[in-house]
Structures are given as structure tokens and as C-alpha cells.
Motif scaffolding. Structure first.
Motif, PDB file in Angstrom:
ATOM      1  N   ASP A 209       0.862  -1.186   0.000  1.00 21.25           N
ATOM      2  CA  ASP A 209       0.000   0.000   0.000  1.00 21.25           C
ATOM      3  C   ASP A 209       0.899   1.237   0.000  1.00 21.25           C
ATOM      4  OD1 ASP A 209      -1.931   1.916   0.291  1.00 21.25           O
ATOM      5  OD2 ASP A 209      -2.685   1.204   2.227  1.00 21.25           O
ATOM      6  N   LEU A 210       1.500   1.532  -1.141  1.00 20.65           N
ATOM      7  CA  LEU A 210       2.546   2.550  -1.209  1.00 20.65           C
ATOM      8  C   LEU A 210       2.014   3.965  -0.996  1.00 20.65           C
ATOM      9  CD1 LEU A 210       4.669   1.122  -4.157  1.00 20.65           C
ATOM     10  CD2 LEU A 210       4.820   0.632  -1.705  1.00 20.65           C
ATOM     11  N   GLU A 211       0.777   4.195  -1.414  1.00 17.73           N
ATOM     12  CA  GLU A 211       0.193   5.536  -1.226  1.00 17.73           C
ATOM     13  C   GLU A 211       0.065   5.871   0.248  1.00 17.73           C
ATOM     14  OE1 GLU A 211      -3.875   8.053  -2.362  1.00 17.73           O
ATOM     15  OE2 GLU A 211      -3.502   6.108  -3.299  1.00 17.73           O
ATOM     16  N   ASN A 212      -0.478   4.938   1.024  1.00 16.25           N
ATOM     17  CA  ASN A 212      -0.618   5.194   2.457  1.00 16.25           C
ATOM     18  C   ASN A 212       0.729   5.153   3.169  1.00 16.25           C
ATOM     19  OD1 ASN A 212      -3.339   5.798   3.138  1.00 16.25           O
ATOM     20  ND2 ASN A 212      -3.913   3.689   2.681  1.00 16.25           N
ATOM     21  N   ALA A 213       1.654   4.355   2.663  1.00 19.38           N
ATOM     22  CA  ALA A 213       2.997   4.327   3.250  1.00 19.38           C
ATOM     23  C   ALA A 213       3.621   5.712   3.174  1.00 19.38           C
ATOM     24  CB  ALA A 213       3.872   3.308   2.525  1.00 19.38           C
ATOM     25  N   GLU A 214       3.475   6.351   2.027  1.00 15.91           N
ATOM     26  CA  GLU A 214       4.025   7.695   1.854  1.00 15.91           C
ATOM     27  C   GLU A 214       3.305   8.695   2.756  1.00 15.91           C
ATOM     28  OE1 GLU A 214       5.375  10.602  -1.854  1.00 15.91           O
ATOM     29  OE2 GLU A 214       4.215   8.779  -2.236  1.00 15.91           O
ATOM     30  N   LEU A 234      10.628   5.619   2.986  1.00 21.61           N
ATOM     31  CA  LEU A 234      10.347   6.392   1.773  1.00 21.61           C
ATOM     32  C   LEU A 234      11.249   5.949   0.621  1.00 21.61           C
ATOM     33  CD1 LEU A 234       9.742   9.993   3.145  1.00 21.61           C
ATOM     34  CD2 LEU A 234       8.087   8.526   1.994  1.00 21.61           C
ATOM     35  N   GLY A 235      12.498   5.616   0.915  1.00 21.63           N
ATOM     36  CA  GLY A 235      13.380   5.082  -0.115  1.00 21.63           C
ATOM     37  C   GLY A 235      12.820   3.803  -0.714  1.00 21.63           C
ATOM     38  N   GLU A 236      12.297   2.935   0.157  1.00 23.67           N
ATOM     39  CA  GLU A 236      11.671   1.687  -0.313  1.00 23.67           C
ATOM     40  C   GLU A 236      10.438   1.973  -1.169  1.00 23.67           C
ATOM     41  OE1 GLU A 236      12.044  -2.046   0.841  1.00 23.67           O
ATOM     42  OE2 GLU A 236      13.961  -1.104   0.333  1.00 23.67           O
ATOM     43  N   VAL A 237       9.641   2.943  -0.745  1.00 21.92           N
ATOM     44  CA  VAL A 237       8.426   3.295  -1.497  1.00 21.92           C
ATOM     45  C   VAL A 237       8.793   3.769  -2.900  1.00 21.92           C
ATOM     46  CG1 VAL A 237       6.534   4.976  -1.650  1.00 21.92           C
ATOM     47  CG2 VAL A 237       7.010   3.819   0.527  1.00 21.92           C
ATOM     48  N   TYR A 238       9.774   4.664  -3.004  1.00 19.17           N
ATOM     49  CA  TYR A 238      10.165   5.177  -4.317  1.00 19.17           C
ATOM     50  C   TYR A 238      10.830   4.101  -5.166  1.00 19.17           C
ATOM     51  CZ  TYR A 238       8.868   9.861  -2.872  1.00 19.17           C
ATOM     52  OH  TYR A 238       8.148  10.957  -2.456  1.00 19.17           O
ATOM     53  N   LEU A 239      11.552   3.201  -4.541  1.00 21.16           N
ATOM     54  CA  LEU A 239      12.169   2.097  -5.287  1.00 21.16           C
ATOM     55  C   LEU A 239      11.090   1.207  -5.899  1.00 21.16           C
ATOM     56  CD1 LEU A 239      14.822   0.702  -6.061  1.00 21.16           C
ATOM     57  CD2 LEU A 239      14.655  -0.614  -3.923  1.00 21.16           C
ATOM     58  N   ARG A 240      10.056   0.923  -5.126  1.00 25.37           N
ATOM     59  CA  ARG A 240       8.971   0.075  -5.635  1.00 25.37           C
ATOM     60  C   ARG A 240       8.128   0.803  -6.673  1.00 25.37           C
ATOM     61  NH1 ARG A 240       7.623  -2.334   0.396  1.00 25.37           N
ATOM     62  NH2 ARG A 240       9.297  -3.884   0.378  1.00 25.37           N
ATOM     63  N   ASN A 241       8.164   2.133  -6.629  1.00 18.22           N
ATOM     64  CA  ASN A 241       7.457   2.923  -7.640  1.00 18.22           C
ATOM     65  C   ASN A 241       8.333   3.213  -8.865  1.00 18.22           C
ATOM     66  OD1 ASN A 241       4.782   3.311  -6.756  1.00 18.22           O
ATOM     67  ND2 ASN A 241       5.418   4.876  -5.282  1.00 18.22           N
ATOM     68  N   LYS A 242       9.498   2.522  -8.945  1.00 16.93           N
ATOM     69  CA  LYS A 242      10.417   2.650 -10.097  1.00 16.93           C
ATOM     70  C   LYS A 242      11.010   4.057 -10.203  1.00 16.93           C
ATOM     71  CE  LYS A 242       8.973  -1.492 -11.207  1.00 16.93           C
ATOM     72  NZ  LYS A 242       9.760  -2.674 -10.829  1.00 16.93           N
ATOM     73  N   LYS A 243      11.129   4.762  -9.069  1.00 17.87           N
ATOM     74  CA  LYS A 243      11.744   6.094  -9.065  1.00 17.87           C
ATOM     75  C   LYS A 243      13.116   5.970  -8.392  1.00 17.87           C
ATOM     76  CE  LYS A 243       7.257   8.455  -8.872  1.00 17.87           C
ATOM     77  NZ  LYS A 243       6.376   9.354  -8.097  1.00 17.87           N
ATOM     78  N   SER A 244      14.059   5.404  -9.146  1.00 19.41           N
ATOM     79  CA  SER A 244      15.351   5.049  -8.563  1.00 19.41           C
ATOM     80  C   SER A 244      16.136   6.277  -8.104  1.00 19.41           C
ATOM     81  CB  SER A 244      16.174   4.238  -9.558  1.00 19.41           C
ATOM     82  OG  SER A 244      16.399   4.975 -10.741  1.00 19.41           O
TER      83      SER A 244
END
Length: 387
Positions: A209-214, A234-244
Motif C-alpha cells: 500500500d505505497l500511497e498510504n505508506a508515503e 520512503l526510499g523503499e516506497v520510491y524504489l517500488r514505484n520505479k523512481k530510482s
């Protein structure tokens, strides 16, 4: 606050006036009674000031702040050894510090001894069960941690920290649905501490649930913008969202905030950076972060040994490299000045407190903290008069 400041600067609390000469026996007895009352009142005021400051550090939920809380709670315990609630707070601070070094037998023995002493004063106090649960969790004995946190809930079913710890343990044990439900029950009550929002962000991220994680991470950082473990989420969230690019920035920030991050998170952040930089062709920095992942995990993180191959270093030899990676105290001093000059003295004060904790044997940071506190107190009094 003034009493606390004197105490922490190593000065004694002012002594009551000396007995005048030429007084009657009855007057002498009355004078000594008043002297004892005055001395006791000053002691109580000092204990209260120490507890306020230590509790503030504790709520910031970083290893550095726990070390500050542990030191100040100890001073409060030394002044009042018969209060189990004060002893319990000291014990909890120590338990959180063991998360940094779960194999430190001396610390573990000291913690268990203090818990036994506390139970002699108050056998069913919730905090002692919580401390045992934190210790078990740090030692990766999840079943025992869940058992101890169950006892803590029985003694105080409404305690926010107990519910937060239970959710964290359940998530680590793979029961994410139950963990998520429990932590949502906590954050829906709008807690004022950082840890419930951090744990909510962590569980949301682990659940996809990346939206709520952020969203939960943002709430945690509003309370403590230096909460390195939340920056890792937050680093994990962006990594999973392909925002390296954003992921690299957050993982790098975690490594620079090293005194404010758990060793486990630091190991994971360095390893994540190593993998990302390797994909970008930056083999030199990738190798550096693999070594630091090895250092912070004590050589236990999965995959690092394979990356290092025959170049596995001695862990002690990496201390200097780890120190080079992190911000020194001048960074926090500069940030404090920026916030104070911009009119945000409260946030500036929090950065000054970090400087004070990083340089515990120097008077200058503590004096600067006292100066800002004095200005805030004056501003508060002016506001009260206006109202």
C-alpha cells in the motif's frame, strides 16, 4: 528547567540557607523542618524537569535520542529510587539501545537486573513487559516478543506504545493483515509520537500500500524530520514505484543520518544503495556501500558476503569509512541556525539537541540550547499577556 540545566552542567542544586546563630531549640526544629521541605521541593522540581526532557528525547525514537533519554532517566532514578514508573522509563530506554547491539551481554544482564528490581516495586507494570518484548525482538525471538507484549496488554490494554510494538512484531512475523489492522487502530487516534506513524508506514510499504505508506511517513517526519528509519521507508516506497533517483537520495540521506538510524536500517540502506549504484555503473561507490552494509550488519546481511568475495574486510577496519559517510555535528548546527533565523526556533532547537547529544562532554551546545529555551519562554509569556 533551570534546575535541570544546572544539574546537567554538573553543578549542584542550591543548598538551603544555613541555620542562624542564637535560636531556641523549638525555632531550630522548625527551621530544619522548613529546610527539609525546601530541599524536598527542589528535588521534586528537578526530577520533574529531568523527566520532561528525557521523555521528549524518548518520543523522538532514534538511537541517539534514546541514549540521551537513558542518561537523563538515570539521573532521575538516582534522585528518586522508589518510583517504579521512573525506573521503568530508564529500563525502556536501555531496551531500545540494545536493539543497536543485541549481543551485548553486559547490557542485557544490566537490563534484566533492573527489570527484576522494578518488579519488586511494582510487579505488573506494563513497561517491564514491554522492555522484555523489545529485548526478545532485538534477539530475533519473535514468539517470545509476542508473548511478552501480550502480558503488557493485559496489564494496560489501552497503552499506545504496546499496541504499536505488537503491530511491528506481527509484521516482522509475516502476519501483515493483522499488523496493519492494529496499527491503523493506533494512528486513527491521532497520536503525537513519531513511532506509530513510522510503523504504519513500514507495514503499509511491506503490504504494497505505497500511497498510504508515503502518507504515514510524511506524518512521522512532521513530528521528527530527522527520523532516519522513516526516510528509509520512503526510499523503499520510491524504489517500488520505479523512481530510482528519489530512492537513491533517501537511502543516501539515511546513511548520512547514521547516529539517528538503527544499525539494521543502516545495513539495509547501504545494501540498497550498493545495488542501485551498481546498476548505474558506479562500481566504486557500490563497493563502498557493500562494505558498509557488511559493517552495520556485522557481516550477517544476506548477499553482501557474495558481493565482497575474497575482499571481506575486518569489521573494525571499517569504522573510519562509516564515520566519513555520516554528517558531523556542524551539519546539525548549521540547520539549527537556519531554522532559528527563519523564525522556527522550535525546530531549530531539535537540531541543537542533536548537536548536544553528539557532543555530550562540551558545555557550548547545552548553553546554546538553554539560550533558545529562554527566548521561547519569553515569547510564550508575551503571547499569554496578549491573549
Amino acid at each position: 528547567l533551570a534546575l535541570s540545566f544546572l544539574y546537567l552542567m554538573g553543578q549542584s542544586v542550591p543548598e538551603p540557607a544555613q541555620l542562624p546563630t542564637g535560636v531556641t531549640q523549638e525555632a531550630e526544629l522548625g527551621f530544619k523542618t522548613e529546610e527539609l521541605k525546601e530541599s524536598q521541593l527542589k528535588r521534586e522540581e528537578l526530577v520533574s524537569a529531568l523527566l520532561d526532557e528525557a521523555s521528549h528525547f524518548y518520543d523522538f525514537d532514534t538511537p541517539l535520542h534514546y541514549s540521551g533519554a537513558e542518561m537523563i532517566f538515570k539521573e532521575a532514578v538516582d534522585l528518586n529510587r522508589q518510583d517504579p514508573a521512573i525506573l521503568a522509563q530508564w529500563v525502556l530506554s536501555k531496551a531500545h539501545l540494545i536493539e543497536q547491539d543485541p549481543k551485548n551481554e553486559k547490557r542485557i544482564l544490566e537490563l534484566n537486573t533492573l527489570i527484576r528490581q522494578g518488579r519488586e516495586l511494582e510487579p505488573q507494570l506494563n513497561a517491564f513487559y514491554r522492555a522484555e518484548a523489545i529485548l526478545a525482538f532485538a534477539q530475533k525471538n519473535i514468539d517470545l516478543a509476542v508473548e511478552k507484549i501480550g502480558h503488557a496488554q493485559e496489564s494496560d490494554p489501552l497503552d499506545e506504545e504496546t499496541a504499536t510494538l505488537e503491530a511491528e512484531f506481527l509484521n516482522e512475523n509475516g502476519d501483515r493483515n493483522t499488523a496493519y489492522t492494529k496499527i491503523l487502530n493506533v494512528v486513527n487516534k491521532k497520536p503525537t509520537k513519531v513511532r506509530p506513524y513510522y510503523v504504519a508506514a513500514l507495514i503499509a510499504s511491506d503490504s504494497g500500500d505505497l500511497e498510504n505508506a508515503e502518507k504515514f511517513a510524511a506524518q512521522a517526519l512532521l513530528i521528527n524530520p530527522m527520523h532516519a528509519n522513516t526516510h528509509y521507508v520512503l526510499g523503499e516506497v520510491y524504489l517500488r514505484n520505479k523512481k530510482s533517483g528519489a530512492a537513491v537520495a533517501y537511502f543516501d540521506l539515511v546513511t548520512k543520518l547514521a547516529p539517528l538510524a538503527s544499525r539494521r536500517i543502516l545495513a539495509d540502506a547501504h545494501f540498497a544503495l550498493a545495488k542501485l549504484l551498481e546498476t548505474q555503473g558506479n562500481t566504486s561507490d557500490s563497493a563502498k556501500h557493500n562494505k558498509l552494509a557488511f559493517y552495520f550488519s556485522n557481516g550477517l546481511i544476506t548477499g553482501v558476503n557474495e558481493k565482497l568475495g575474497s575482499e571481506i574486510p575486518d569489521i573494525d577496519s571499517l569504522k573510519g569509512l562509516a564515520k566519513e559517510q555520516e554528517y558531523d555535528s556542524s551539519f546539525y548546527s548549521a540547520r539549527a541556525e537556519e531554522f532559528i533565523n527563519d523564525g522556527n526556533s522550535i525546530l531549530g532547537l531539535e537540531y541543537l539537541q542533536v548537536v548536544r547529544l553528539l557532543r555530550p562532554n562540551e558545555a557550548a551546545p547545552l548553553i546554546k540550547v538553554a539560550e533558545v529555551l529562554e527566548k521561547l519562554a519569553v515569547s510564550y509569556e508575551k503571547l499569554k499577556r496578549i491573549e
